[in-house]
Each structure stands twice: as structure tokens, then as C-alpha cells.
Scaffold this motif. Sequence first.
Motif, short mmCIF file in Angstrom:
data_model
loop_
_atom_site.label_atom_id
_atom_site.label_comp_id
_atom_site.label_asym_id
_atom_site.label_seq_id
_atom_site.Cartn_x
_atom_site.Cartn_y
_atom_site.Cartn_z
N ALA A 188 31.06 44.22 48.14
CA ALA A 188 32.28 44.33 47.34
C ALA A 188 33.53 44.31 48.22
N LYS A 189 33.44 44.90 49.41
CA LYS A 189 34.61 44.95 50.28
C LYS A 189 35.06 43.55 50.68
N ALA A 190 34.12 42.63 50.89
CA ALA A 190 34.48 41.26 51.28
C ALA A 190 35.22 40.57 50.14
N VAL A 191 34.77 40.77 48.91
CA VAL A 191 35.45 40.20 47.75
C VAL A 191 36.84 40.82 47.62
N ASN A 192 36.91 42.15 47.77
CA ASN A 192 38.18 42.85 47.65
C ASN A 192 39.18 42.38 48.70
N GLU A 193 38.72 42.22 49.94
CA GLU A 193 39.63 41.81 51.01
C GLU A 193 40.15 40.40 50.79
N PHE A 194 39.30 39.52 50.26
CA PHE A 194 39.76 38.17 49.93
C PHE A 194 40.83 38.23 48.86
N CYS A 195 40.59 39.01 47.77
CA CYS A 195 41.58 39.13 46.69
C CYS A 195 42.88 39.74 47.21
N LYS A 196 42.78 40.74 48.08
CA LYS A 196 43.98 41.36 48.64
C LYS A 196 44.77 40.36 49.48
N THR A 197 44.07 39.55 50.28
CA THR A 197 44.75 38.55 51.10
C THR A 197 45.55 37.60 50.23
N MET A 198 44.96 37.16 49.13
CA MET A 198 45.67 36.25 48.24
C MET A 198 46.86 36.95 47.57
N ILE A 199 46.69 38.21 47.18
CA ILE A 199 47.79 38.96 46.58
C ILE A 199 48.94 39.12 47.56
N ASP A 200 48.60 39.45 48.82
CA ASP A 200 49.62 39.72 49.83
C ASP A 200 50.30 38.46 50.36
N GLU A 201 49.53 37.38 50.55
CA GLU A 201 50.04 36.23 51.30
C GLU A 201 50.41 35.02 50.45
N SER A 250 41.77 33.65 37.89
CA SER A 250 41.83 34.78 36.97
C SER A 250 40.45 35.38 36.77
N VAL A 251 39.46 34.52 36.57
CA VAL A 251 38.09 34.99 36.41
C VAL A 251 37.61 35.66 37.70
N THR A 252 38.01 35.10 38.85
CA THR A 252 37.64 35.69 40.13
C THR A 252 38.16 37.12 40.25
N TYR A 253 39.41 37.36 39.83
CA TYR A 253 39.96 38.71 39.91
C TYR A 253 39.22 39.66 38.98
N VAL A 254 38.90 39.23 37.76
CA VAL A 254 38.16 40.08 36.83
C VAL A 254 36.79 40.43 37.41
N LEU A 255 36.09 39.42 37.90
CA LEU A 255 34.77 39.66 38.46
C LEU A 255 34.86 40.51 39.73
N GLY A 256 35.93 40.33 40.50
CA GLY A 256 36.11 41.15 41.69
C GLY A 256 36.28 42.61 41.35
N MET A 257 37.09 42.91 40.33
CA MET A 257 37.29 44.30 39.93
C MET A 257 36.03 44.88 39.32
N LEU A 258 35.30 44.07 38.57
CA LEU A 258 34.02 44.51 38.04
C LEU A 258 33.04 44.79 39.18
N ASN A 259 33.01 43.88 40.12
CA ASN A 259 32.04 43.96 41.21
C ASN A 259 32.24 45.22 42.05
N ASP A 260 33.49 45.69 42.16
CA ASP A 260 33.74 46.90 42.94
C ASP A 260 33.03 48.11 42.35
N GLY A 261 32.77 48.07 41.05
CA GLY A 261 32.06 49.17 40.42
C GLY A 261 30.61 48.89 40.14
N ALA A 262 30.13 47.71 40.59
CA ALA A 262 28.76 47.29 40.28
C ALA A 262 27.80 47.65 41.41
N ALA A 263 26.53 47.54 41.12
CA ALA A 263 25.49 47.79 42.12
C ALA A 263 24.27 46.94 41.79
N GLY A 264 23.31 46.91 42.72
CA GLY A 264 22.02 46.27 42.49
C GLY A 264 22.11 44.82 42.11
#
Length: 431
Positions: free
Chosen positions: A115-128, A84-98
Amino acid sequence: MKKLFLLSITAAAMMACSSSNDIEPEPEPEGGVVIDMLAQTSTIQLTGEQRAFVDYNTDFSFRLFRTISGMPAGQKSSIVSPISVTYVLGMLNDGAAGQTASEITSVLGFGDGKAKAVNEFCKTMIDEAPKTDPSVTLEIANTIISNEKRDVQLEEQYSQDMRQYYSAQLSSIDFSKSAEAVGNINAWCKDKTHGMIPEILKESELSPDALLVLMNAIYFKATWTEKFDSKDTRNETFTTANGEQQQLPMMHRKARIMSAQNDVYTTIELPYGSGTRWSMTVMLPNDGKTIDDIIQSLNSDTWRQVQRSSRSVIADIKIPRFTTKFETDLVQPLTAMGAPSMFDPEVAEFPNISTNFKHELYVALMKQKAAIEVDEEGTKASAVTIAEVKDESAGPSPEPEKIDFHCNRPFVYVIQEYSSGVVFFVGTFRG
């Protein structure tokens, strides 16, 4: 003062039962059609890079739990959902920088990953992950609700990423109508958690100046591979860490089961569903050790070693029926783990979330609530993570060994998906 709420909800409900492999097979039919009734399980397909991420994220899971367990609240029975924390941080990270983005990916175990690597990992877990075992129900939902009163405009790329990688539903409501807004938020929460978390926010907790609410919900329902028989449940003595003795309903059965042991603890694996994809690993401290010793020893290396050393045993299992509700602040643990800048209004960088609120945002609050119920039929578990972001002005075998595995003292447990190795929940029962 302008505020951005990010709210993540993770709920899991698991109907489960204890494992046993000593059932006599049915005789093969003499004729007619043979129907394949074996579970058609599947494996989560991860790239080599993502498999490395899982090991690092396992370290994140155990470090987070260790840090929380060192806090005053963590000295009682607890349950945390690292994913759960990973998903929150992943969504935050997509809008983060520096520095903020670098710290988030680092603390999650993604190193210098973008951010794309984090997003793709989260998507894989959501999908599979929901497809690994047809006898297990796993539902993952995400939503982003913006404050229409503040006319929040999401960056086009951020909106696209939230839809593409998190399957997020985007909507807006007027936060100044607090009763209606909180009612909508809680209704989504109750619906996606199948009633396990009926309320995540009170009316006083949603500021009319908040910009966004992000929510993630995970619902998991499964049976143990075989049930405990309620007729075998008896009140027995459970001794807490301070020596207090309590009478608790202790579930009981004998089973052929996978077990491992190291210098600190002994484990058994209680599988769910088909018995090959999901399990609860229970860790009982060895003589002279405590669950705090277990928590301190947990990392991806020791966890992998224990799992590889598992062998089949005949176990006399006793484990209590129990219910745990737990709430913890996440700002202090994540700061201590190496991600402080997102909580600092002077240095936080979230320029990629909104077009009209770009450079002033920081995470002002992050916490998690979780609950678990374990009985003969199974387990129900839920976790809610909330983050508030403000701007200044988110082969052949020998005869199996026989062991007694009596959880009559504090223990640790982990709920995990096997094919990926991802930890969904980790908790303690202290009585």
C-alpha cells in the motif's frame, strides 16, 4: 445494515487551443534588459520503480477503457478518468489486506507492491503534477467524511496515511439528516470542481447507515498552445459508425504539429499551455479500421511506440466542437480485470480502515460519471467516481510531410501529462 460509502470525484476543466509552430519570432531588442518570458516548466520526479508503475498503470487505463467500451453504455461517445479510479482504489487499498489488497495492487499495475508504494505514487502526483507547467492549473483535493451517527472510528494509521499521502481533509456529519448531509457533500463537489459537477449524490442515494464518504476531486484548466479561430468553424458532415450523417460545427486550422501513424490509426498531438507538458492526443482510424480497432490495440507498448515515432508534419486539422456526458458502472469492469474480491462480502478484506468496523466491509457499488466540452477556446472535462462499501450484517529535419487530419468520423482521444506519462482522461467521440 451498515454501509460504507467511498466517493471519489475527479474534475478537469481545460481551456485549450490548437498547436502551431510556424509563428515568426520577434526581433531581438537592440539594448536594454532582456526578460525571460519562456515557461518555467518542471518534470515530475519519479523513482525507477514508479516509472515502471506508470507503464503498468497505462495498461490499466487502456484495459479499463477497453472493458467499459465493450459494455452497452460504452457503445456511445464516452469519457473515462483512469486516474480518478486509481485514487479511489489507492485509498481503498490502504485499508485492505490479503487477497483484496493483492488484487487491487495487481489490477493497478503495482504487482506485489505494498500500500505504501501506491500511496507514494499518488502523493508524488498530487505534489508535483500541479507544478509541471505554470500556465496550466491543476488542483487535486481529497476528503473523508464519516457518519457521526454511527460513531465511526478511523484507524490512526489510516487517518495518518490519508493526510500524509492524499492530503485528505477528515470530518464527520450526521448521515441520518440526509438533506443536510447530501447538501454538504454536493457543496464540496461543486466547490472543488469549480461548478463543473454541482451534484454527485441525490438524497435518496445516501443511506443513513453509510459509514464513510471518500471524495477525490481533480480540476484542470489550460489553454491550447494556440487557439482555434471561431471564424474558421463551419458546419460539415460527420459520418457515424452506422453510416448516419450529421452536420456538426467543425473547427479548422493548418498547423505544424506532431503526428504518428501505425497500421490501425493516425495521431496528432494538440498541446496545452507551454506545449511541453500536457496534451490531447487524437487518434483517427485509418481506412478500413474503426475506433473499436483502436481501442483493442491500445496498451503501454503500442502507445510508447506511437509516441516515439511522432514526427513534425504540416496538418490541415478539422475537429468538431462537441460535448459528451458519460456514466458507467465500475464493478463489472474491475471484476473482469482481476479485482473481484473487494465486491464479495464473503471474501473482501478491509480491516485497516476503522477500529470498530473491521472485518465485514466490502465494496457494494462503484461507478463513474464524466463529462467533456471541446470548443475553439478549449476543453472542459470532469469525472466522478463513486464506491459504496457495506458490511454483511471501495538535428536538421527534412521538409515536413503535409497531411489532412479531418475528424469527420468517430475518433479516440487521450489527455496526458508528458513528463510522467500518466493518462488523466481517455474518451471517444462517435457523433
